[in-house]
Design a protein around this motif. Structure first.
Motif, PDB file in Angstrom:
ATOM      1  N   ASP A 196       0.844  -1.199   0.000  1.00 35.81           N
ATOM      2  CA  ASP A 196       0.000   0.000   0.000  1.00 35.81           C
ATOM      3  C   ASP A 196       0.879   1.248   0.000  1.00 35.81           C
ATOM      4  O   ASP A 196       1.912   1.296   0.684  1.00 35.81           O
ATOM      5  N   VAL A 197       0.442   2.264  -0.739  1.00 35.60           N
ATOM      6  CA  VAL A 197       0.919   3.626  -0.503  1.00 35.60           C
ATOM      7  C   VAL A 197      -0.268   4.340   0.137  1.00 35.60           C
ATOM      8  O   VAL A 197      -1.346   4.411  -0.461  1.00 35.60           O
ATOM      9  N   LYS A 198      -0.098   4.774   1.368  1.00 33.87           N
ATOM     10  CA  LYS A 198      -1.231   5.354   2.117  1.00 33.87           C
ATOM     11  C   LYS A 198      -1.505   6.785   1.640  1.00 33.87           C
ATOM     12  O   LYS A 198      -0.594   7.620   1.606  1.00 33.87           O
ATOM     13  N   CYS A 199      -2.759   7.049   1.306  1.00 31.20           N
ATOM     14  CA  CYS A 199      -3.209   8.366   0.824  1.00 31.20           C
ATOM     15  C   CYS A 199      -3.565   9.261   2.016  1.00 31.20           C
ATOM     16  O   CYS A 199      -3.766   8.763   3.127  1.00 31.20           O
ATOM     17  N   PRO A 200      -3.719  10.567   1.791  1.00 32.11           N
ATOM     18  CA  PRO A 200      -4.060  11.474   2.910  1.00 32.11           C
ATOM     19  C   PRO A 200      -5.311  11.055   3.675  1.00 32.11           C
ATOM     20  O   PRO A 200      -5.356  11.175   4.897  1.00 32.11           O
ATOM     21  N   GLY A 201      -6.341  10.555   2.983  1.00 35.17           N
ATOM     22  CA  GLY A 201      -7.595  10.187   3.648  1.00 35.17           C
ATOM     23  C   GLY A 201      -7.449   9.068   4.659  1.00 35.17           C
ATOM     24  O   GLY A 201      -8.317   8.878   5.509  1.00 35.17           O
ATOM     25  N   SER A 202      -6.356   8.317   4.583  1.00 36.07           N
ATOM     26  CA  SER A 202      -6.116   7.230   5.552  1.00 36.07           C
ATOM     27  C   SER A 202      -5.668   7.781   6.894  1.00 36.07           C
ATOM     28  O   SER A 202      -5.733   7.095   7.910  1.00 36.07           O
ATOM     29  N   GLY A 203      -5.171   9.038   6.894  1.00 36.83           N
ATOM     30  CA  GLY A 203      -4.591   9.619   8.114  1.00 36.83           C
ATOM     31  C   GLY A 203      -3.176   9.144   8.380  1.00 36.83           C
ATOM     32  O   GLY A 203      -2.572   9.525   9.384  1.00 36.83           O
ATOM     33  N   GLU A 204      -2.610   8.328   7.496  1.00 41.80           N
ATOM     34  CA  GLU A 204      -1.284   7.738   7.742  1.00 41.80           C
ATOM     35  C   GLU A 204      -0.289   8.051   6.618  1.00 41.80           C
ATOM     36  O   GLU A 204       0.714   7.368   6.464  1.00 41.80           O
ATOM     37  N   VAL A 205      -0.553   9.128   5.869  1.00 45.71           N
ATOM     38  CA  VAL A 205       0.285   9.413   4.698  1.00 45.71           C
ATOM     39  C   VAL A 205       1.746   9.674   5.086  1.00 45.71           C
ATOM     40  O   VAL A 205       2.658   9.377   4.312  1.00 45.71           O
ATOM     41  N   LEU A 206       1.967  10.173   6.289  1.00 46.00           N
ATOM     42  CA  LEU A 206       3.348  10.481   6.692  1.00 46.00           C
ATOM     43  C   LEU A 206       4.159   9.219   6.980  1.00 46.00           C
ATOM     44  O   LEU A 206       5.373   9.286   7.149  1.00 46.00           O
ATOM     45  N   GLN A 207       3.500   8.064   7.055  1.00 44.32           N
ATOM     46  CA  GLN A 207       4.198   6.806   7.372  1.00 44.32           C
ATOM     47  C   GLN A 207       4.760   6.108   6.128  1.00 44.32           C
ATOM     48  O   GLN A 207       5.491   5.138   6.252  1.00 44.32           O
ATOM     49  N   ASN A 208       4.417   6.594   4.928  1.00 48.52           N
ATOM     50  CA  ASN A 208       4.919   5.924   3.719  1.00 48.52           C
ATOM     51  C   ASN A 208       6.444   5.968   3.670  1.00 48.52           C
ATOM     52  O   ASN A 208       7.052   7.006   3.905  1.00 48.52           O
ATOM     53  N   ARG A 209       7.038   4.826   3.333  1.00 49.01           N
ATOM     54  CA  ARG A 209       8.503   4.760   3.120  1.00 49.01           C
ATOM     55  C   ARG A 209       8.745   4.682   1.619  1.00 49.01           C
ATOM     56  O   ARG A 209       8.696   3.596   1.041  1.00 49.01           O
ATOM     57  N   TYR A 210       9.041   5.819   1.022  1.00 50.01           N
ATOM     58  CA  TYR A 210       9.152   5.836  -0.439  1.00 50.01           C
ATOM     59  C   TYR A 210      10.400   5.096  -0.924  1.00 50.01           C
ATOM     60  O   TYR A 210      10.442   4.649  -2.069  1.00 50.01           O
ATOM     61  N   ASP A 211      11.411   4.919  -0.035  1.00 48.31           N
ATOM     62  CA  ASP A 211      12.595   4.154  -0.471  1.00 48.31           C
ATOM     63  C   ASP A 211      12.238   2.690  -0.725  1.00 48.31           C
ATOM     64  O   ASP A 211      12.955   1.981  -1.426  1.00 48.31           O
ATOM     65  N   ASN A 212      11.092   2.242  -0.181  1.00 49.47           N
ATOM     66  CA  ASN A 212      10.622   0.878  -0.462  1.00 49.47           C
ATOM     67  C   ASN A 212      10.362   0.658  -1.945  1.00 49.47           C
ATOM     68  O   ASN A 212      10.412  -0.479  -2.429  1.00 49.47           O
ATOM     69  N   LEU A 213      10.047   1.716  -2.655  1.00 46.52           N
ATOM     70  CA  LEU A 213       9.724   1.572  -4.081  1.00 46.52           C
ATOM     71  C   LEU A 213      10.948   1.070  -4.853  1.00 46.52           C
ATOM     72  O   LEU A 213      10.816   0.482  -5.920  1.00 46.52           O
ATOM     73  N   GLU A 214      12.151   1.270  -4.264  1.00 42.65           N
ATOM     74  CA  GLU A 214      13.388   0.768  -4.899  1.00 42.65           C
ATOM     75  C   GLU A 214      13.477  -0.754  -4.783  1.00 42.65           C
ATOM     76  O   GLU A 214      14.204  -1.391  -5.545  1.00 42.65           O
ATOM     77  N   CYS A 215      12.815  -1.326  -3.785  1.00 42.74           N
ATOM     78  CA  CYS A 215      12.921  -2.780  -3.516  1.00 42.74           C
ATOM     79  C   CYS A 215      11.937  -3.592  -4.357  1.00 42.74           C
ATOM     80  O   CYS A 215      11.871  -4.808  -4.209  1.00 42.74           O
ATOM     81  N   LEU A 216      11.134  -2.924  -5.178  1.00 41.66           N
ATOM     82  CA  LEU A 216      10.079  -3.667  -5.880  1.00 41.66           C
ATOM     83  C   LEU A 216      10.645  -4.464  -7.045  1.00 41.66           C
ATOM     84  O   LEU A 216      11.590  -4.043  -7.716  1.00 41.66           O
ATOM     85  N   GLN A 217      10.029  -5.620  -7.273  1.00 42.53           N
ATOM     86  CA  GLN A 217      10.379  -6.457  -8.415  1.00 42.53           C
ATOM     87  C   GLN A 217       9.185  -6.457  -9.370  1.00 42.53           C
ATOM     88  O   GLN A 217       8.061  -6.129  -8.957  1.00 42.53           O
ATOM     89  N   PRO A 218       9.394  -6.893 -10.620  1.00 43.42           N
ATOM     90  CA  PRO A 218       8.289  -6.835 -11.588  1.00 43.42           C
ATOM     91  C   PRO A 218       7.040  -7.588 -11.146  1.00 43.42           C
ATOM     92  O   PRO A 218       5.929  -7.224 -11.531  1.00 43.42           O
ATOM     93  N   HIS A 219       7.174  -8.625 -10.307  1.00 44.71           N
ATOM     94  CA  HIS A 219       5.972  -9.373  -9.897  1.00 44.71           C
ATOM     95  C   HIS A 219       5.214  -8.709  -8.742  1.00 44.71           C
ATOM     96  O   HIS A 219       4.143  -9.180  -8.361  1.00 44.71           O
ATOM     97  N   ASP A 220       5.761  -7.655  -8.169  1.00 42.96           N
ATOM     98  CA  ASP A 220       5.094  -6.982  -7.049  1.00 42.96           C
ATOM     99  C   ASP A 220       4.006  -6.027  -7.555  1.00 42.96           C
ATOM    100  O   ASP A 220       3.969  -5.700  -8.749  1.00 42.96           O
TER     101      ASP A 220
END
Ligand SMILES: C[S@@+](CC[C@H](N)C(=O)[O-])C[C@H]1O[C@@H](n2cnc3c(N)ncnc32)[C@H](O)[C@@H]1O
Ligand SMILES: Nc1nc2[nH]cc(C(=O)O)c2c(=O)[nH]1
Ligand code: SF4
Ligand SMILES: [Mg+2]
Length: 212
Positions: free
Chosen positions: A115-139
């Protein structure tokens, strides 16, 4: 040992594997409190189980797809030996995670639904965008969208991080809040390269059913 809220057989209700028979292992505890969370019953309690106990509970179902979810499954260190044991046992393993914790120790063969948490979730500040570097094509990366503001925020995040160039992106409405039709029409108007999804299990069994 792991704290487990429930283990059940259902159809996969989300992601590109929607509709396939799937076993679910729901681990207890979460570090986030999304405003619209449908799984608050997994925040506390749970039953202590070993990796072997979990394998024994899954085996009789004779289904080869398993999803580890929660709560937040990556909060428990023993999830790593669990994922490895499931892979070694011949399962196709999916992991559903909220995107606030590091993904670098997840075995490469595990299909991560992040998940990438959107503002409406109230948790948008918790996203770790460096995780996007760890993604593989099957994710897969999922945005759960509550309203037009969340939609525009998600559209912008896609572009900013090039997420749709890397993996399959899922846009999912918050169930019973944003009409599926609105989200679908916005995606078509903007020509986004994302997959609109709905939580199929809720259409089948209703939104309050547990263990489906
Ligand atoms: C309960 S969470 C467990 C895994 C992890 N904590 C996470 O948030 O990804 C499983 C999935 O259900 C989604 N979800 C929870 N409540 C929802 C709702 N009311 N409508 C749509 N999706 C929801 C979450 O965004 C997440 O993608
Ligand atoms: N059928 C069904 N499919 C699901 N896919 C992801 C789920 C989750 O709660 O993580 C889920 C769930 O709770 N039920
Ligand atoms: S991260 Fe997942 S389990 Fe935790 S509150 Fe948000 S939707 Fe619920
Ligand atoms: Mg669910």
């Amino acid at each position: 040992m792991l704290k487990v809220t429930e283990i059940f057989k259902s159809i996969q209700g989300e992601s590109t594997r929607t509709g396939l028979p799937c076993l679910f292992v729901r681990l207890t505890g979460c570090n986030l409190r999304c405003t619209w969370c449908d799984t608050e019953y997994a925040f506390y309690g749970g039953t202590a189980m070993s990796v072997e106990d979990i394998l024994n509970a899954l085996a009789p179902h004779k289904v080869s797809l398993v999803e580890i979810t929660g709560g937040e499954p990556l909060l428990q260190d023993a999830v790593y030996p669990l994922m490895q044991a499931l892979l070694d046992g011949g399962y196709t393993v999916m992991l559903e995670t909220g995107g606030s914790l590091p993904l670098d120790k997840v075995p490469a063969a595990v299909i991560k639904i992040v998940d990438v948490k959107c503002p409406g979730s109230g948790e948008v500040l918790q996203n770790r965008y460096d995780n996007l570097e760890c993604l593989q094509p099957h994710d897969e990366v999922k945005f759960v969208i509550a309203d037009r503001t969340d939609y525009e925020w998600s559209r912008n995040a896609l572009q900013q991080y090039g997420i749709d160039k890397k993996v399959q992106v899922l846009f999912s409405p918050v169930y019973d809040k944003l009409p599926l039709k609105d989200l679908t029409e916005w995606v078509l108007e903007d020509g986004l390269l994302v997959r609109v999804q709905t939580q199929l299990h809720k259409w089948i069994w209703g939104e309050d059913a547990i263990g489906v």
